[in-house]
Structure formats: structure tokens, C-alpha cells
Design an enzyme around this catalytic site. Structure first.
Site, mmCIF file in Angstrom:
data_model
loop_
_atom_site.group_PDB
_atom_site.id
_atom_site.type_symbol
_atom_site.label_atom_id
_atom_site.label_comp_id
_atom_site.label_asym_id
_atom_site.label_seq_id
_atom_site.Cartn_x
_atom_site.Cartn_y
_atom_site.Cartn_z
ATOM 1 N N ASP A 292 0.841 -1.204 0.000
ATOM 2 C CA ASP A 292 0.000 0.000 0.000
ATOM 3 C C ASP A 292 0.875 1.253 0.000
ATOM 4 O O ASP A 292 1.223 1.756 1.053
ATOM 5 C CB ASP A 292 -0.905 -0.024 1.228
ATOM 6 C CG ASP A 292 -1.939 1.093 1.231
ATOM 7 O OD1 ASP A 292 -2.214 1.655 0.154
ATOM 8 O OD2 ASP A 292 -2.466 1.393 2.313
ATOM 9 N N GLU A 326 -2.849 10.114 -0.967
ATOM 10 C CA GLU A 326 -4.096 9.358 -0.885
ATOM 11 C C GLU A 326 -4.445 9.020 0.556
ATOM 12 O O GLU A 326 -5.614 9.038 0.941
ATOM 13 C CB GLU A 326 -3.974 8.071 -1.713
ATOM 14 C CG GLU A 326 -5.276 7.276 -1.834
ATOM 15 C CD GLU A 326 -5.483 6.252 -0.727
ATOM 16 O OE1 GLU A 326 -6.594 5.713 -0.634
ATOM 17 O OE2 GLU A 326 -4.543 6.003 0.065
ATOM 18 N N GLU A 327 -3.435 8.727 1.374
ATOM 19 C CA GLU A 327 -3.688 8.176 2.698
ATOM 20 C C GLU A 327 -4.394 9.126 3.653
ATOM 21 O O GLU A 327 -5.262 8.714 4.408
ATOM 22 C CB GLU A 327 -2.376 7.691 3.330
ATOM 23 C CG GLU A 327 -1.739 6.498 2.633
ATOM 24 C CD GLU A 327 -2.553 5.221 2.750
ATOM 25 O OE1 GLU A 327 -3.676 5.254 3.277
ATOM 26 O OE2 GLU A 327 -2.063 4.178 2.289
ATOM 27 N N HIS A 424 -1.778 -0.787 6.319
ATOM 28 C CA HIS A 424 -1.581 0.260 7.334
ATOM 29 C C HIS A 424 -0.836 -0.233 8.579
ATOM 30 O O HIS A 424 -1.068 0.282 9.670
ATOM 31 C CB HIS A 424 -2.923 0.870 7.753
ATOM 32 C CG HIS A 424 -3.625 1.596 6.653
ATOM 33 N ND1 HIS A 424 -4.862 2.193 6.839
ATOM 34 C CD2 HIS A 424 -3.289 1.844 5.367
ATOM 35 C CE1 HIS A 424 -5.241 2.769 5.702
ATOM 36 N NE2 HIS A 424 -4.288 2.564 4.793
#
Length: 457
Positions: A292, A326-327, A424
Site C-alpha cells: 500500500d 491518498e492516505e 496500514h
């Protein structure tokens, strides 16, 4: 007349078969190049091991911007450029501490927690108070201020293990992380503890962004590991006056300048028609951000490299975009869409990879029925590679702002069963990615882009 119709039908069938054979041969070339000479895995190795976690606003994020720009220049893409974008700059600070402080059974019990992204810190004194468990916002509202004020709220709704689509399970539980702290603060809570969004029971806490509502006090918030959440819930059954302590040092600093990184191969016939393939360059700070979304970034660059390697000259402009932020803000995706509208760019389609570097199983498309039907008609070309889930509905966070411009959005779908073990967390590192699965994914994405380029949507 009847014989003429039959003859025309046979001619059409013959032409269609020839086209399918040509497409199958081209897709075979793409997969052969990716599996024999693919470079996405080595790109990922450099991005993760030499740069590491890339939270927006960090020096590592800046290094990733320059690395991806130089990488695409080195591959000889026709154009490589940066899109400036202001992004949030949240810092975690010192390592988080948490514990149960007065358990009748166990006394002091250390707990594994991490601060939620964008959350405020407690400072060195920490936060301590009675902790109260809830499953959802309805239960929270029913308890009301009378039972919540001055306490720490513990959101403990697990992802639904019965769902085969783990992203649906994630969506079903994610509002407690995204909005839970503000919902708790509405009733006077002094802190929030949120069960990690994971498909597995372990001691690894999962961070992720939270969003503070306007005109509601900002309270500190942490995610607790799933094993920790289970233990805490059991302790609360025997002692409803249980106290909990946690300490965080997170801080939101002023926004900083960063960039989306864009590389493209110009179309030979329709250069003003753009097909986007992308992933997000930023990641959380706990690990190397391999699944990610380092995987999605290197796969997107690899799509363009594969086309050059097999000598394919696209009719339309193929653009790889490394989106920033994005996060914890989506500022890169929003800026990209804003500039696309401002510059009157025409996008044929946008494809995003942001579900990890696992084995490819399909694609999902959001668009008109005709656009969906066309993509679904390509299923036979993907079946030989085990890619069998071409379906309606799909896209991704960074390309979602393009939907306001009626751009069809496509989500790349790898096998999701292991994704929420790493998502995450502190273990989303290079070693968690399988080289062959990553390269197969890049080939699948390149094949889809090839078909869109050849036939449009």
C-alpha cells in the site's frame, strides 16, 4: 438475400476471430516480457528499501517523487513532469504507549496501539479514564452524554469475516475509524480507541486516517490490535469501571508543497485522448509501504515500460501517474482532476492499482452500461491467465474525482484475502510481496490498457 446474410455473418465471424487471435498474441507478448524480464519487483525493492515509508510532507515522500521522476526519464517515456499540490503534514512523534491500569484480574496490562493518522496527540501526560465499549454510532447515541462524558470510547466492531470480499468487510467497519473520534467527542468523550481494521487476530495495530468534524473538539485517537481489542473487551465484561491510559505525541503541521509525478507515452493517432494508469506514492510511516501502495506505483510505471519493450506504439496517450497524499487527504487525486478539467483534457479511462501486489483475479469498471459491456466482453482474453472476475463497479480513491468528468474508472483486483493482514501496519514491507504475483499484476494491467487503447470505451 438469405445466402448473402449468411455470407456476411461468416465473414464478420472470421474477422472477429482474427482480431481476437491478434489480441491474444499481443497479450501473450506482454505477459512473456513481464514474467521473463519484468522490472517492477526491482523497482519496488529500491522504493521500499532505499526510501521507505513515505507519509505526505515527509523527506521520504519528497525522495520518492524524485526517484519516480528519474525512473520514468530513464525508461525513455516521451514526457515526464510534476504537478504541484499542497498536502497535509501530519507527524506521529514518539512511539505510542497504552495500558489497562486497574484490571481486577490482571492489574496493569500493556496494549499495542498506534495513533490514527491526522489525530491530535495527548502530550506527555497522556489521557486516562474509564473506558466504555460500543459497536456502532447508534449504540453511542443511545448511551448519550450522560454515560459518555469524561470517558474513553472503545469502538470494537470487527470486520465481517463471513464476507468473501474483504474490501466490503473493510467498508462495513471503517466508519468507526474515520468518524468515530468526532462522534465520541460529540458526547464529551476525552479519547477514542478503535479496533484495528484487519481480517486477522494478531498483535499488530493498523493505523489509518481519521477525519475531525467541524465545530467538535478534537480528541486523541488510537487503533488497538485485534488481539488487544479482544482482551480489552473480555476485561470489560468483568469490570465495567476499567480504566485505560494512552499517550501519543502526534501533531498536524502546516501544509507543505509536494507533487504528483506523471510520465507518458504519446499516442500516434489520438494524442489528445488520455488513458491513465496509476497508484499512490505516499504511504503510512509505520513500514515501507510495499503493498500500500508501492506495488501499484511500480506496476503503473511497468505498464508503460512493457509497451515500449514489446514495441507497441499506442494510438492514444498512455499516462502513468504517481498520486501524492491518498492516505490522509486525497489532495493529489483532487489536484489531478482539477488540472484535467482546467486544461480541458479528455480522458478515455482511468485505471488504479491500490489493493496490493497479490495475484491478479480481475477488474471492475464504473461507467455507462455500454462501457461496462465492452470491458466485460474481453473476459476470454484474460481467462488463460486466471483472471476471471471482470465485473461492473470499480475504480479507486485517486481516480474517483475524475468521475465528475464522466471518465470511466477501473479498479485492478488482486486476490484480497491477505491484504488486510498488512494494510496500514508495521509489516507492510518488501518481503511481504511475491515477485511473480507482482509481475503478473503489471502484465494484467498492461493488457487492459492495451485493449482500451486499441478499441476505446
Amino acid at each position: 438475400m438469405r445466402n448473402l446474410i449468411i455470407l456476411l455473418a461468416l465473414l464478420f465471424s472470421s474477422t472477429l476471430s482474427a482480431q481476437q487471435a491478434q489480441d491474444a498474441a499481443q497479450i501473450r507478448k506482454i505477459f512473456d516480457e513481464a514474467l521473463e524480464k519484468g522490472e517492477s519487483y526491482e523497482m519496488l525493492r529500491y522504493l521500499t528499501k532505499n526510501i521507505g515509508g513515505r507519509l505526505s510532507g515527509s523527506p521520504q515522500a519528497a525522495a520518492a517523487v524524485e526517484w519516480s521522476r528519474q525512473q520514468m526519464i530513464a525508461y525513455g517515456f516521451d514526457t515526464v513532469f510534476l504537478q504541484p499540490v499542497m498536502v497535509p503534514h501530519w507527524v506521529r512523534g514518539k512511539k505510542e504507549i497504552a495500558r489497562v491500569v486497574n484490571s481486577k484480574k490482571l492489574g496493569t496490562v500493556p496494549m499495542d496501539v498506534v495513533a490514527l493518522g491526522n489525530s491530535v496527540g495527548t502530550g506527555p501526560k497522556g489521557v486516562v479514564g474509564e473506558i466504555i465499549e460500543v459497536q456502532d454510532f447508534q449504540e453511542l447515541a443511545k448511551l448519550g452524554r450522560a454515560k459518555i462524558e469524561g470517558k474513553i470510547v472503545f469502538f470494537n466492531r470487527p470486520m465481517d469475516a463471513k464476507l468473501m470480499d474483504t474490501f466490503s468487510a473493510y467498508s462495513g467497519a471503517s466508519n468507526q475509524r474515520g468518524s468515530g473520534p468526532s462522534e465520541a467527542a460529540k458526547y464529551g468523550a476525552i479519547g477514542a480507541v478503535v479496533r484495528s481494521l484487519s481480517s486477522f487476530n494478531d498483535d499488530i495495530p493498523h493505523t489509518g486516517g481519521t477525519r475531525y468534524a467541524l465545530n467538535i473538539p478534537k480528541i486523541p485517537a488510537v487503533a488497538i490490535s485485534t488481539n488487544g481489542a479482544n482482551q480489552l473487551s473480555e476485561l470489560l465484561k468483568d469490570d465495567q469501571n476499567l480504566n485505560f491510559y494512552f499517550e501519543t505525541h502526534a501533531e498536524m503541521l502546516p501544509d507543505v508543497l509536494s507533487y504528483n509525478v506523471v510520465g507518458e507515452i504519446k499516442g500516434s493517432e489520438f494524442p489528445d485522448e488520455i488513458i491513465v494508469v496509476g497508484g499512490h506514492l505516499d504511504s503510512w510511516d509505520l513500514s515501507e509501504g510495499a503493498h500500500d501502495d508501492g506495488a501499484g506505483c511500480v506496476q503503473s510505471i511497468e505498464v508503460l515500460r512493457l509497451m515500449k519493450a514489446i514495441g507497441y506504439q499506442p494510438k492514444r496517450t498512455i499516462r502513468a501517474v504517481m498520486f501524492m497524499n491518498e492516505e490522509n487527504g486525497l489532495m493529489g487525486g483532487r489536484k489531478y482532476a482539477e488540472l484535467a478539467e482546467e486544461n480541458e483534457e479528455y480522458h478515455v479511462a482511468a485505471l488504479e492499482s491500490d489493493r496490493g501486489g497479490f495475484l491478479p483475479i480481475g477488474f471492475g469498471i464504473t461507467g455507462t452500461k455500454a462501457q461496462q459491456d465492452k470491458l466485460l466482453s474481453w473476459q476470454p482474453l484474460f481467462t488463460p491467465y486466471g483472471i476471471h472476475q471482470l465485473k461492473r463497479g470499480g475504480g479507486g480513491a485517486d481516480i474517483s474525482p475524475l468521475r465528475t468528468q464522466d471518465v470511466p474508472t477501473i479498479g485492478y483486483l488482486p486476490d484480497s484475502q491477505r491484504y488486510f493482514k498488512y494494510h496500514h501496519t508495521g509489516i507492510d514491507n518488501f518481503e511481504a510481496v511475491n515477485q511473480r504475483e507482482l509481475e503478473l499484476g503489471a502484465a494484467a494491467m498492461a493488457s487492459m490498457i492495451y485493449l482500451i487503447d486499441k478499441y476505446g470505451l
